[in-house]
Design a protein around this motif. Structure first.
Motif, PDB file in Angstrom:
ATOM      1  N   UNK A  61      -5.682   4.981  -1.975  1.00 18.12           N
ATOM      2  CA  UNK A  61      -6.442   4.947  -0.719  1.00 18.12           C
ATOM      3  C   UNK A  61      -6.034   3.730   0.107  1.00 18.12           C
ATOM      4  N   UNK A  62      -5.871   2.617  -0.595  1.00 17.18           N
ATOM      5  CA  UNK A  62      -5.493   1.390   0.114  1.00 17.18           C
ATOM      6  C   UNK A  62      -4.110   1.539   0.704  1.00 17.18           C
ATOM      7  N   UNK A  63      -3.229   2.194  -0.041  1.00 18.72           N
ATOM      8  CA  UNK A  63      -1.856   2.419   0.416  1.00 18.72           C
ATOM      9  C   UNK A  63      -1.881   3.257   1.698  1.00 18.72           C
ATOM     10  N   UNK A  64      -2.742   4.270   1.725  1.00 14.97           N
ATOM     11  CA  UNK A  64      -2.778   5.162   2.878  1.00 14.97           C
ATOM     12  C   UNK A  64      -3.492   4.515   4.063  1.00 14.97           C
ATOM     13  N   UNK A  65      -4.627   3.858   3.759  1.00 15.44           N
ATOM     14  CA  UNK A  65      -5.394   3.262   4.863  1.00 15.44           C
ATOM     15  C   UNK A  65      -4.768   1.976   5.369  1.00 15.44           C
ATOM     16  N   UNK A  66      -3.999   1.338   4.496  1.00 20.74           N
ATOM     17  CA  UNK A  66      -3.382   0.090   4.909  1.00 20.74           C
ATOM     18  C   UNK A  66      -4.324  -1.098   4.845  1.00 20.74           C
ATOM     19  N   UNK A  67      -5.546  -0.859   4.365  1.00 22.52           N
ATOM     20  CA  UNK A  67      -6.478  -1.976   4.168  1.00 22.52           C
ATOM     21  C   UNK A  67      -7.175  -1.783   2.835  1.00 22.52           C
ATOM     22  N   UNK A  68      -7.717  -2.870   2.326  1.00 20.64           N
ATOM     23  CA  UNK A  68      -8.418  -2.812   1.052  1.00 20.64           C
ATOM     24  C   UNK A  68      -9.638  -1.906   1.185  1.00 20.64           C
ATOM     25  N   UNK A  69      -9.915  -1.133   0.148  1.00 22.67           N
ATOM     26  CA  UNK A  69     -11.097  -0.273   0.149  1.00 22.67           C
ATOM     27  C   UNK A  69     -12.268  -1.091  -0.361  1.00 22.67           C
ATOM     28  N   UNK A  70     -13.287  -1.187   0.478  1.00 29.18           N
ATOM     29  CA  UNK A  70     -14.447  -1.940   0.006  1.00 29.18           C
ATOM     30  C   UNK A  70     -15.122  -1.130  -1.081  1.00 29.18           C
ATOM     31  N   UNK A  71     -15.683  -1.842  -2.034  1.00 34.76           N
ATOM     32  CA  UNK A  71     -16.359  -1.180  -3.143  1.00 34.76           C
ATOM     33  C   UNK A  71     -17.472  -0.297  -2.588  1.00 34.76           C
ATOM     34  N   UNK A  72     -18.091  -0.805  -1.519  1.00 34.88           N
ATOM     35  CA  UNK A  72     -19.210  -0.079  -0.931  1.00 34.88           C
ATOM     36  C   UNK A  72     -18.849   1.322  -0.468  1.00 34.88           C
TER      37      UNK A  72
END
Lengths: 265, 232, 232
Positions: free
Chosen positions: C120-131
């Motif tokens: 997900x991070x790779x696709x979004x380009x940003x860290x995925x918040x745990x929330x």
């Protein structure tokens, strides 16, 4: 007319108890209409039968009395006085035309009606505040029991939200991300490994170029494969595993395993 | 006996009121300090129960008691019986006595709403002190409704549900009418036609001659843009 | 009849209870902000009234009703009948909009499942918040599927049947492809060559590169979802 004296008396008493400096407001009266209503009440008839002419006279007497006391009356009292003086003259003087006398009567009626309306709203206020009032006369439950609320969160999102979010973020990153196409490279190690395998399969002179094509190397790798294979073949020749031969400059390079050569000789 | 039999035939079958529904309605309204919506009560009753009949029966039950079930601003609430005011009146509540100007202003707003400040001044014949309306709005009895579609776009005022609740009124139409006011004396009933107290009406919907208080642009500024219509 | 007569002789003359005293006591307890002292009630009753008898009679009156007169620490108060306590609890559905991050994460899970957090991070380009993932799992739209057979054995996520039903999809394959997304104007057409949208697939069977959630499933049952970070 007795009422007028009473009012001015009241007035004097109130002022006497007040501060000596004369102030503009008539204490106790909320404007000329309020004063008029009080005067009208003193006519001791019901409001639908008040004599506007008498009322006008009483008001003017009152204002005159106040001025004799050198009280400064608020402007709106004087405006009303002027208006009433005009109305009085119109009511008293024989009107030159019927229309004009009718107009004076209308003005008088309008004033009487305003007074009745004020009186009515005043009564309405009294009746309203005579009602049992919450927190004064009637009371609500003093110790209400709290309702326990078990809150569950329901998340909302529409398919449109979902799709537009996907499109938004994937489009953003599709544009923003720089992707380096992996360079088509045959490494030296790969070439060497391939040549070593070939050595087992061939025994006689084989053209290096032909082998590369035969080996099924994809066209885009051929340049790199040729360079790597050539370097690898030199390395293998130095190690004494293969023999290399070239008949002329830019002629095909031939290669055969050393083992095969020794067997032949 | 005959009378009872006759009654049986005469009257429609009365709505069946389950004792449990009476208990439920009683508990719900009793627990709350604020008047309770009839729909909210109906939700908790047994299926098919006639909430109107239940409330009427409950009201009947409490009619003679120290606590009454009252309909206030269209909702239900228990209130101490008005005749027991002496028992519970607390001195501190009389501290904030309204001025005559404020009382008259409130009466004008209640009967003539929606009214502008100029309307009030027209009736009272004197400028409305800023304090009078402020006091009424602070008490929560008067609210700004909108703006009159007339030069200067003056603000229109009306009464609130809290006003009804404070004065124990079920609806604004329960304000005493001309008849009752005449009963108070002064008028002999020979009022000219067309003169009197208007039929009070606190319908929250704006009248034809009223605008909402804020322009939609200002609203948008306060609440944010409507929808994500600009999203493509 | 006999029983009544017998009673008459057995008991003392019962204390006379004035109905007005009942009303007074009722109103005082009702309006009080806290349980009321018996002495404070007695003060307001008619002279010579037996406050104990009044309260007992009032309590008897309310015994079967939806509200009880209860004695709490020696004081009197009205309380909802215990069997109606359920009336005082209310389920509230708090509607909340998903955050932008959460909805983007959901979209990626839907199209690219099974995905790990790193995917997900790779696709979004940003860290995925745990929330974001927690919210999606709380909403019941995303579930943990298994673990990717790769270093760290990260958890893989996929969508649920509830996801399909919330978004009105018959099957995950009904999610529009690139053509449809473009047709709906969601892409502005300036896409790099080779850009595509995957064919989504929520087959519950684990992929070749997925392991089942194994023993930690039992742990999760006991402790709730385990974060990936504490994975060894």
């Amino acid at each position: 007319m007795a009422g007028v004296g009473a009012i001015t008396d009241d007035f004097q008493v109130e002022r006497a108890e007040g501060e000596p400096a004369f102030t503009v407001d008539l204490d106790g009266y909320e404007g000329p209409l309020d004063l008029l209503l009080d005067l009208a009440r003193r006519q001791k008839v019901d409001l639908s039968r008040i004599s506007v002419l008498a009322l006008a006279e009483q008001y003017l007497v009152f204002v005159e009395a106040a001025r004799k006391l050198r009280l400064e009356l608020a402007a709106d009292y004087l405006v009303m006085a002027a208006w009433l003086a005009y109305l009085k003259s119109r009511l008293l003087l024989p009107a030159p035309t019927k229309a004009e006398s009718g107009e004076a009567a209308e003005l008088a009626d309008a004033l009487a009606q305003r007074l009745r309306r004020l009186e009515l709203i005043r009564r309405a206020g009294e009746v309203l505040f005579a009602r049992p009032r919450l927190g004064r006369d009637v009371f609500a439950r003093g110790e209400p029991e709290a309702t326990e609320v078990a809150a569950t969160t329901v998340y909302e999102a529409t398919l449109y939200d979902l799709l537009s979010a996907y499109a938004r973020q994937s489009q953003k990153h599709a544009r923003a991300r720089v992707r380096f196409a992996p360079r088509a490279v045959w490494s030296l190690a790969e070439a060497r490994e391939a040549l070593m395998r070939m050595m087992g399969a061939i025994s006689d002179w084989t053209a290096l170029d032909a082998w590369i094509v035969e080996y099924g190397v994809e066209p885009k790798f051929r340049r790199t494969a040729r360079a790597s294979s050539f370097s690898a073949s030199l390395e293998l020749a130095r190690e004494g595993r293969v023999e290399l031969r070239q008949d002329a400059a830019f002629a095909p390079i031939w290669m055969r395993p050393i083992a095969a050569a020794s067997q032949a000789s | 006996m005959m009378g009872n039999v006759a009654k049986l035939f005469e009257t429609e079958a009365p709505p069946r009121i389950a004792p449990e529904d009476l208990r439920i309605a009683e508990a719900i309204v009793f627990a709350a300090a604020e008047p309770t919506d009839e729909a909210a009560i109906a939700e908790r009753l047994s299926p098919g129960a006639d909430v109107g009949a239940v409330m009427a029966e409950l009201q009947r039950h409490y009619a003679e008691r120290g606590v009454h079930l009252a309909r206030i601003a269209g909702r239900w609430a228990f209130r101490t019986a008005p005749d027991l005011a002496w028992l519970l009146s607390r001195e501190e509540h009389d501290k904030r006595k309204l001025s005559r100007a404020a009382i008259e202003t409130l009466a004008i707003v209640a009967y003539h709403q929606p009214v502008t400040r100029a309307d009030i001044e027209e009736i009272r014949g004197v400028a409305v002190s800023k304090g009078a309306l402020d006091v009424l709005m602070e008490a929560g009895w008067v609210r700004m409704r909108g703006r009159r579609k007339s030069p200067g776009r003056p603000i229109t005022y009306g009464t609130t549900a809290e006003f009804l609740s404070h004065f124990g009124l079920d609806a604004i139409a329960d304000l005493p009418g001309l008849d009752e006011l005449q009963g108070a004396g002064l008028f002999d009933g020979r009022l000219p036609p067309g003169f009197g107290v208007p039929q009070p009406d606190d319908d929250a919907n704006l009248r034809a001659d009223e605008d909402p208080l804020e322009t939609s642009a200002a609203l948008e500024q306060a609440w944010g843009p409507v929808g994500e219509s600009d999203e493509t």
